[in-house]
Motif scaffolding. Structure first.
Motif, PDB file in Angstrom:
ATOM      1  N   PHE A 174     -64.790 -19.931  49.822  1.00 33.59           N
ATOM      2  CA  PHE A 174     -64.950 -19.541  48.427  1.00 33.59           C
ATOM      3  C   PHE A 174     -64.070 -20.457  47.598  1.00 33.59           C
ATOM      4  CE2 PHE A 174     -66.712 -15.898  50.490  1.00 33.59           C
ATOM      5  CZ  PHE A 174     -67.597 -15.336  49.579  1.00 33.59           C
ATOM      6  N   MET A 175     -64.570 -21.678  47.402  1.00 37.76           N
ATOM      7  CA  MET A 175     -63.837 -22.702  46.667  1.00 37.76           C
ATOM      8  C   MET A 175     -64.735 -23.375  45.637  1.00 37.76           C
ATOM      9  SD  MET A 175     -61.588 -24.528  49.662  1.00 37.76           S
ATOM     10  CE  MET A 175     -60.530 -23.587  50.781  1.00 37.76           C
ATOM     11  N   GLY A 176     -65.866 -22.749  45.328  1.00 43.50           N
ATOM     12  CA  GLY A 176     -66.763 -23.314  44.335  1.00 43.50           C
ATOM     13  C   GLY A 176     -66.327 -22.928  42.937  1.00 43.50           C
ATOM     14  N   MET A 177     -67.282 -22.675  42.076  1.00 47.98           N
ATOM     15  CA  MET A 177     -66.980 -22.316  40.698  1.00 47.98           C
ATOM     16  C   MET A 177     -66.379 -20.918  40.640  1.00 47.98           C
ATOM     17  SD  MET A 177     -70.552 -23.788  39.100  1.00 47.98           S
ATOM     18  CE  MET A 177     -70.296 -23.087  37.479  1.00 47.98           C
ATOM     19  N   GLY A 178     -65.297 -20.765  39.862  1.00 46.53           N
ATOM     20  CA  GLY A 178     -64.730 -19.451  39.615  1.00 46.53           C
ATOM     21  C   GLY A 178     -63.536 -19.101  40.482  1.00 46.53           C
ATOM     22  N   GLU A 179     -62.876 -18.029  40.122  1.00 48.19           N
ATOM     23  CA  GLU A 179     -61.743 -17.465  40.853  1.00 48.19           C
ATOM     24  C   GLU A 179     -62.236 -16.235  41.619  1.00 48.19           C
ATOM     25  OE1 GLU A 179     -58.948 -15.981  42.711  1.00 48.19           O
ATOM     26  OE2 GLU A 179     -58.235 -17.753  41.621  1.00 48.19           O
ATOM     27  N   PRO A 180     -62.335 -16.316  42.952  1.00 46.69           N
ATOM     28  CA  PRO A 180     -62.905 -15.211  43.743  1.00 46.69           C
ATOM     29  C   PRO A 180     -62.222 -13.865  43.530  1.00 46.69           C
ATOM     30  CG  PRO A 180     -62.665 -17.174  45.095  1.00 46.69           C
ATOM     31  CD  PRO A 180     -61.980 -17.465  43.797  1.00 46.69           C
ATOM     32  N   SER A 239     -60.232 -18.753  48.654  1.00 50.39           N
ATOM     33  CA  SER A 239     -59.190 -19.527  47.980  1.00 50.39           C
ATOM     34  C   SER A 239     -58.897 -18.928  46.614  1.00 50.39           C
ATOM     35  CB  SER A 239     -59.650 -20.980  47.804  1.00 50.39           C
ATOM     36  OG  SER A 239     -58.685 -21.736  47.096  1.00 50.39           O
ATOM     37  N   THR A 240     -57.625 -18.760  46.321  1.00 49.74           N
ATOM     38  CA  THR A 240     -57.222 -18.208  45.028  1.00 49.74           C
ATOM     39  C   THR A 240     -56.174 -19.097  44.374  1.00 49.74           C
ATOM     40  OG1 THR A 240     -56.237 -16.301  43.881  1.00 49.74           O
ATOM     41  CG2 THR A 240     -55.499 -16.716  46.137  1.00 49.74           C
ATOM     42  N   SER A 241     -56.183 -19.094  43.067  1.00 50.40           N
ATOM     43  CA  SER A 241     -55.150 -19.818  42.321  1.00 50.40           C
ATOM     44  C   SER A 241     -53.877 -18.997  42.187  1.00 50.40           C
ATOM     45  CB  SER A 241     -55.674 -20.195  40.932  1.00 50.40           C
ATOM     46  OG  SER A 241     -56.696 -21.162  41.047  1.00 50.40           O
ATOM     47  N   GLY A 242     -53.918 -17.755  42.707  1.00 55.62           N
ATOM     48  CA  GLY A 242     -52.698 -16.952  42.719  1.00 55.62           C
ATOM     49  C   GLY A 242     -52.801 -15.642  41.966  1.00 55.62           C
ATOM     50  N   VAL A 243     -53.900 -14.913  42.174  1.00 57.02           N
ATOM     51  CA  VAL A 243     -54.028 -13.584  41.573  1.00 57.02           C
ATOM     52  C   VAL A 243     -53.260 -12.620  42.476  1.00 57.02           C
ATOM     53  CG1 VAL A 243     -55.615 -11.834  40.690  1.00 57.02           C
ATOM     54  CG2 VAL A 243     -56.287 -14.243  40.675  1.00 57.02           C
ATOM     55  N   VAL A 244     -51.967 -12.545  42.265  1.00 55.80           N
ATOM     56  CA  VAL A 244     -51.045 -11.882  43.183  1.00 55.80           C
ATOM     57  C   VAL A 244     -51.426 -10.444  43.540  1.00 55.80           C
ATOM     58  CG1 VAL A 244     -48.662 -11.036  43.410  1.00 55.80           C
ATOM     59  CG2 VAL A 244     -49.099 -13.403  42.695  1.00 55.80           C
ATOM     60  N   PRO A 245     -51.793  -9.588  42.584  1.00 58.52           N
ATOM     61  CA  PRO A 245     -52.071  -8.193  42.946  1.00 58.52           C
ATOM     62  C   PRO A 245     -53.245  -8.008  43.896  1.00 58.52           C
ATOM     63  CG  PRO A 245     -51.712  -8.396  40.578  1.00 58.52           C
ATOM     64  CD  PRO A 245     -51.842  -9.789  41.120  1.00 58.52           C
ATOM     65  N   LYS A 303     -48.309 -16.020  34.499  1.00 56.97           N
ATOM     66  CA  LYS A 303     -48.407 -14.585  34.754  1.00 56.97           C
ATOM     67  C   LYS A 303     -47.874 -14.226  36.133  1.00 56.97           C
ATOM     68  CE  LYS A 303     -51.732 -10.792  34.301  1.00 56.97           C
ATOM     69  NZ  LYS A 303     -53.154 -10.449  33.974  1.00 56.97           N
ATOM     70  N   TYR A 304     -48.166 -15.088  37.109  1.00 56.26           N
ATOM     71  CA  TYR A 304     -47.731 -14.846  38.494  1.00 56.26           C
ATOM     72  C   TYR A 304     -47.006 -16.095  39.000  1.00 56.26           C
ATOM     73  CZ  TYR A 304     -51.408 -11.298  38.011  1.00 56.26           C
ATOM     74  OH  TYR A 304     -52.199 -10.264  37.568  1.00 56.26           O
ATOM     75  N   PRO A 305     -45.694 -16.200  38.763  1.00 57.13           N
ATOM     76  CA  PRO A 305     -44.952 -17.411  39.137  1.00 57.13           C
ATOM     77  C   PRO A 305     -44.871 -17.616  40.645  1.00 57.13           C
ATOM     78  CG  PRO A 305     -43.467 -15.695  38.354  1.00 57.13           C
ATOM     79  CD  PRO A 305     -44.853 -15.205  38.087  1.00 57.13           C
ATOM     80  N   LEU A 334     -45.905 -15.277  43.976  1.00 57.19           N
ATOM     81  CA  LEU A 334     -47.056 -15.707  44.767  1.00 57.19           C
ATOM     82  C   LEU A 334     -46.688 -15.853  46.241  1.00 57.19           C
ATOM     83  CD1 LEU A 334     -49.922 -16.794  45.127  1.00 57.19           C
ATOM     84  CD2 LEU A 334     -49.105 -19.031  44.305  1.00 57.19           C
ATOM     85  N   LEU A 335     -45.560 -16.513  46.509  1.00 54.02           N
ATOM     86  CA  LEU A 335     -45.165 -16.732  47.907  1.00 54.02           C
ATOM     87  C   LEU A 335     -44.742 -15.434  48.585  1.00 54.02           C
ATOM     88  CD1 LEU A 335     -43.287 -20.154  47.709  1.00 54.02           C
ATOM     89  CD2 LEU A 335     -45.685 -19.674  48.255  1.00 54.02           C
ATOM     90  N   GLU A 336     -44.197 -14.499  47.818  1.00 51.55           N
ATOM     91  CA  GLU A 336     -43.857 -13.197  48.396  1.00 51.55           C
ATOM     92  C   GLU A 336     -45.127 -12.465  48.833  1.00 51.55           C
ATOM     93  OE1 GLU A 336     -41.464 -10.175  49.824  1.00 51.55           O
ATOM     94  OE2 GLU A 336     -40.950 -12.218  49.175  1.00 51.55           O
ATOM     95  N   ALA A 337     -46.175 -12.549  48.023  1.00 53.11           N
ATOM     96  CA  ALA A 337     -47.459 -11.942  48.402  1.00 53.11           C
ATOM     97  C   ALA A 337     -48.024 -12.611  49.648  1.00 53.11           C
ATOM     98  CB  ALA A 337     -48.451 -12.045  47.242  1.00 53.11           C
ATOM     99  N   CYS A 338     -47.810 -13.908  49.769  1.00 52.95           N
ATOM    100  CA  CYS A 338     -48.284 -14.633  50.955  1.00 52.95           C
ATOM    101  C   CYS A 338     -47.532 -14.178  52.207  1.00 52.95           C
ATOM    102  CB  CYS A 338     -48.109 -16.137  50.754  1.00 52.95           C
ATOM    103  SG  CYS A 338     -49.217 -16.847  49.518  1.00 52.95           S
ATOM    104  N   ARG A 339     -46.235 -14.000  52.091  1.00 58.54           N
ATOM    105  CA  ARG A 339     -45.445 -13.559  53.249  1.00 58.54           C
ATOM    106  C   ARG A 339     -45.891 -12.181  53.743  1.00 58.54           C
ATOM    107  NH1 ARG A 339     -41.499 -16.566  50.409  1.00 58.54           N
ATOM    108  NH2 ARG A 339     -40.629 -18.215  51.759  1.00 58.54           N
ATOM    109  N   ASN A 340     -46.436 -11.381  52.841  1.00 58.75           N
ATOM    110  CA  ASN A 340     -46.868 -10.032  53.199  1.00 58.75           C
ATOM    111  C   ASN A 340     -48.371  -9.936  53.462  1.00 58.75           C
ATOM    112  OD1 ASN A 340     -44.241  -8.941  52.893  1.00 58.75           O
ATOM    113  ND2 ASN A 340     -44.517  -8.827  50.667  1.00 58.75           N
TER     114      ASN A 340
END
Length: 408
Positions: free
Chosen positions: A199-205, A235-241, A275-277, A281-287
């Motif tokens: 999911f890396m085409g148009m848009g933020e999944p 793939s996300t640009s970082g929608v943390v929630p 909005k999501y520094p 973002l990296l904390e969400a990744c660790r979890n």
């Protein structure tokens, strides 16, 4: 090479409100369709299973081909529904075999020509990857990404996301008893052409969470399209929630469009960072649920000359990712008309990769694919706009040529 669909592809029939297609529907959606034509509740589960097999395993395009379903029910289905796929307005084939399709989704009314999106198929030696879109346009405005310069129109429906895979398999001869086109990647293990989805085409999944989740449910169902969740990357640009729920509800692989190691720069490159520094973002990744060395997160990092490609930034990237099972995907910047950025020099990319690799992270440099047809990472947009105008002209000509059909 560009293969444009002739005017017949935008025939007068397309100007009329279509019968709704069953392609792309969930099992619940198929059950609702059967209920609409009066199929008894106790019979629906069996009939859903039959439809599912014919639509998703065999890829049939006509109800008459569903020989395990009674002739009477086939007739009822054909009167009310269709098995239409999105219209391929144009197909472009790169010199490296990459294919890009401009698709127009079925219209929902006489004044709706249908949403248009792009989908890219990338053949490789050991796999065939389909890059799908989740939105029409994008709302994130990442400054290095051409897609981000196109305004967001709307989210794609579940059916429209699944339909991209259906179109790809149909055009590649990737259903049983179909012939592949000349030059297509042929799996040597008996598998299908499309073995992986990103999911890396148009848009933020993750801004279309429900639609993407339900589409993945259809795509991974082992009675139909049968792709494993480990072969799907969101793939996300970082929608943390939404990162935690992604892992919990979808169980796919995760990719993060990082591109910078300092908030000041990432705020410019990826404005969502305001909005999501990076820290959040990296904390969400660790979890991230299921994270392990066998299920690593891919961090995407586009290489921009003189912007984010220094040795110091490579070392800071390594520091930031410490403790996260990760792969760092270095992406040479793919230019597009009007951009202010340039791709890093090759020796600079290699030096950056070496620093990351010596720190213990896989750091492959993504080979640019489909650059000549603007199908590479970050390039989706311009051909859509240009070809959309052509498609609209064809549709208008068809309307003028067949007013009687349009009036029915």
């Amino acid at each position: 090479m560009i293969v444009s669909v002739s005017a017949t592809a935008a025939s007068a029939a397309e100007t009329v409100l279509r019968r709704l297609s069953l392609v792309g529907r969930t099992r619940a959606g198929l059950s609702e369709a059967l209920a609409e034509i009066g199929v008894p509740e106790k019979e629906r589960r069996m009939r859903v299973g039959q439809l599912w097999n014919w639509i998703y395993h065999y890829g049939v395009r006509e109800f008459d081909a569903m020989t395990t379903i009674s002739k009477g029910l086939r007739g009822q289905l054909a009167e009310r529904f269709s098995l239409d796929l999105p219209t391929v307005t144009a197909e472009q084939v790169s010199t490296d075999g990459t294919r890009k399709w401009l698709m127009r989704m079925p219209s929902t009314g006489p004044h709706d020509r249908g949403a248009e999106i792009e989908c890219v198929y990338i053949p490789e030696v050991d796999r065939g990857t389909l890059c799908v879109s989740s939105q029409v346009g994008c709302t994130l405005t990442c400054t290095f990404c051409h897609t981000g310069t196109q305004r967001l129109v709307r989210n794609l429906k579940t059916e429209e996301i699944v339909a991209q895979l259906m179109v790809a398999r149909d055009r590649l001869g990737d259903f049983p008893n179909r012939q592949p086109p000349e030059g297509a990647f042929v799996p040597n293990d008996g598998g299908r052409f499309v073995s992986n989805i990103v999911f890396m085409g148009m848009g933020e999944p993750l801004y279309n969470f429900d639609g993407v989740r339900d589409a993945i449910g259809v795509i991974t169902d082992d009675q139909g399209l049968s792709l494993g969740r480990r072969r799907i990357t969101v793939s996300t640009s970082g929608v943390v929630p939404q990162i935690g729920p992604l892992g919990e509800e979808m169980g796919t692989m995760l990719a993060i469009s990082l591109h910078a190691v300092r908030d000041e720069l990432r705020n410019e490159l990826v404005p969502l960072n305001k909005k999501y520094p990076i820290k959040d973002l990296l904390e969400a990744c660790r979890n991230y649920p299921g994270l392990s060395n066998a299920k690593r997160i891919t961090f995407e990092y586009v290489m921009l000359k003189g912007v984010n490609d220094s040795d110091a930034e490579a070392r800071e990237l390594v520091r930031l990712l410490k403790g996260i099972p990760a792969k760092i995907n270095l992406i040479p910047f793919n230019p597009w008309p009007g951009t202010k950025y340039e791709c890093s020099d090759w020796d600079r990319i290699e030096r950056f990769s070496e620093i990351v690799f010596r720190a213990g992270y896989a750091s492959p440099v993504r080979t640019p694919r489909g650059r000549d047809i603007l199908a590479a990472c970050g390039q989706l947009k311009s051909e859509t706009e240009k070809l959309s105008a052509r498609a609209r002209l064809m549709l208008d000509e068809a309307q003028a040529a067949a007013p009687a059909v349009a009036a029915e």
